[in-house]
Design an enzyme around this catalytic site. Sequence first.
Site, short mmCIF file in Angstrom:
data_model
loop_
_atom_site.label_atom_id
_atom_site.label_comp_id
_atom_site.label_asym_id
_atom_site.label_seq_id
_atom_site.Cartn_x
_atom_site.Cartn_y
_atom_site.Cartn_z
N SER A 166 0.82 -1.21 0.00
CA SER A 166 0.00 0.00 0.00
C SER A 166 0.86 1.27 0.00
O SER A 166 1.97 1.29 0.54
CB SER A 166 -0.95 0.04 1.20
OG SER A 166 -1.54 1.32 1.35
N TYR B 54 -3.60 1.03 10.01
CA TYR B 54 -3.29 0.52 8.68
C TYR B 54 -1.93 1.02 8.21
O TYR B 54 -1.10 0.24 7.70
CB TYR B 54 -4.40 0.96 7.72
CG TYR B 54 -4.30 0.41 6.32
CD1 TYR B 54 -4.69 -0.90 6.04
CD2 TYR B 54 -3.85 1.20 5.27
CE1 TYR B 54 -4.62 -1.41 4.75
CE2 TYR B 54 -3.78 0.70 3.97
CZ TYR B 54 -4.16 -0.60 3.71
OH TYR B 54 -4.10 -1.09 2.44
#
Length: 264
Positions: free
Chosen positions: A144, A157
């Site tokens: 990511s 996250y």
Amino acid sequence: MINFSLEGKVALVTGAAYGIGLAIAQAFAEAGAKIVFNCSRQETVDRGMKAYKELGIDAKGYLCDVTDEEAVKAMVADIEATVGTIDILVNNAGIIKRIPMTDMSVEDFRRVVDVDLVAPYICSKAVIPGMIKKGHGKIINICSMMSELGRETVSAYAAAKGGLKMLTRNICSEFGEHNIQCNGIGPGYIATDQTAPLREIQPDGSRHPFDQFIISKTPAARWGTPEDLMGPAVFLASDASNFVNGHVLYVDGGILAYIGKQPK
């Protein structure tokens, strides 16, 4: 000759019943790999099996919680016995909880880190001995852009994906001499079922505010698609990338290279 073939390779893609994981597994299958995937719920495994069947892919699905080390070890042992030693692992399974940091419970923070960071450690640990024995292996972590950027509501996250980036580098450092390459893919904002609500046209015909924000921040001026990740994944899984190790390939339409447009 550049070799992008995955003919005869066994690829385990975690959480690959739909979206990014399914697209990567499809690309691997088209390149000749045998596909194995897992999900933590039986209904999701069934959904994945249906999707692969519709694509004409003979995949094998497992019900397995990737945060459970014993369950992962049992799954890997079964794959090795029935399909073959795993040549390619894609740590794709992940979750996100969009909660402001001061409102987020420690339990929620730990759950995100458990799924997005600890699980890739568990899965990698389980397949590396077989790769060492076979003399080669490819591990791809879905890292990511949040391994490089922060944003409100995604503290857990971002922390997990930043840790995953460093786990990627450490696996490279520790096992590169065994001809194991561990790299990451850092997707940008990808148009999937999960992000569909953020791209809905508003009642007045305008774009959703978040959609406008992403388009303005992306030099490509569009969301990515799961298909945009297929080529990079095949590259990192194939012999074409045998001297690429410890790298994160950001497939983001240029977001990380761009400061943004000057306000008018």
